[in-house]
Design a protein around this motif. Structure first.
Motif, short mmCIF file in Angstrom:
data_model
loop_
_atom_site.label_atom_id
_atom_site.label_comp_id
_atom_site.label_asym_id
_atom_site.label_seq_id
_atom_site.Cartn_x
_atom_site.Cartn_y
_atom_site.Cartn_z
N PHE A 248 0.85 -1.19 0.00
CA PHE A 248 0.00 0.00 0.00
C PHE A 248 0.88 1.24 0.00
O PHE A 248 1.95 1.25 0.62
CB PHE A 248 -0.89 0.03 1.25
N ASP B 38 -4.55 3.17 4.03
CA ASP B 38 -5.16 2.20 3.11
C ASP B 38 -5.01 0.79 3.64
O ASP B 38 -5.94 -0.03 3.55
CB ASP B 38 -4.55 2.32 1.71
N THR C 76 -7.17 -5.37 -2.42
CA THR C 76 -7.15 -4.61 -3.68
C THR C 76 -8.20 -3.51 -3.65
O THR C 76 -7.97 -2.44 -4.21
CB THR C 76 -7.35 -5.53 -4.90
N ALA D 186 -8.88 -1.73 -1.19
CA ALA D 186 -8.32 -0.65 -0.36
C ALA D 186 -7.06 -0.08 -1.02
O ALA D 186 -6.21 0.49 -0.34
CB ALA D 186 -8.02 -1.18 1.04
N HIS D 187 -6.94 -0.25 -2.32
CA HIS D 187 -5.83 0.30 -3.12
C HIS D 187 -4.50 -0.41 -2.90
O HIS D 187 -3.44 0.19 -3.07
CB HIS D 187 -5.67 1.81 -2.88
#
Length: 92
Positions: A14, A19, A72, A74-75
């Motif tokens: 991340f 995130d 994914t 959550a970026h």
């Protein structure tokens, strides 16, 4: 007593710690399974935080897709756990 199975592991990188924290909350919202988390801060040569790596370990293979989706979503960018284990073994 039966041998305990090895835990399933999923990891993601991340750009921001918030995130990774959001991913943990997403995972917890879909699972009552005991999940162990490891958070690693990756620093650049200048000491600035470059990324955060979140690793989740859990006993149920069926949870893997939920954990991956949360990470994914959550970026996060998924990292093959074998890469982390290989780096850890070379560092020791």
């Amino acid at each position: 007593m039966p041998a305990q199975a090895h835990p399933v592991k999923v990891a993601a990188a991340f750009a921001q710690e918030r995130d990774a924290s959001y991913a943990v909350r997403l995972i917890a919202s879909v699972s009552a399974v005991d999940i162990r988390y490891t958070l690693r801060r990756v620093l650049s040569e200048t000491g600035d935080m470059q990324m955060v790596v979140l690793e989740a370990a859990f006993p149920d293979q069926a949870m893997a897709s939920h954990v991956e989706s949360a990470m994914t979503g959550a970026h996060g960018v998924l990292i093959p756990v074998e890469v982390l284990e290989d780096r850890a073994s070379r560092a020791s």
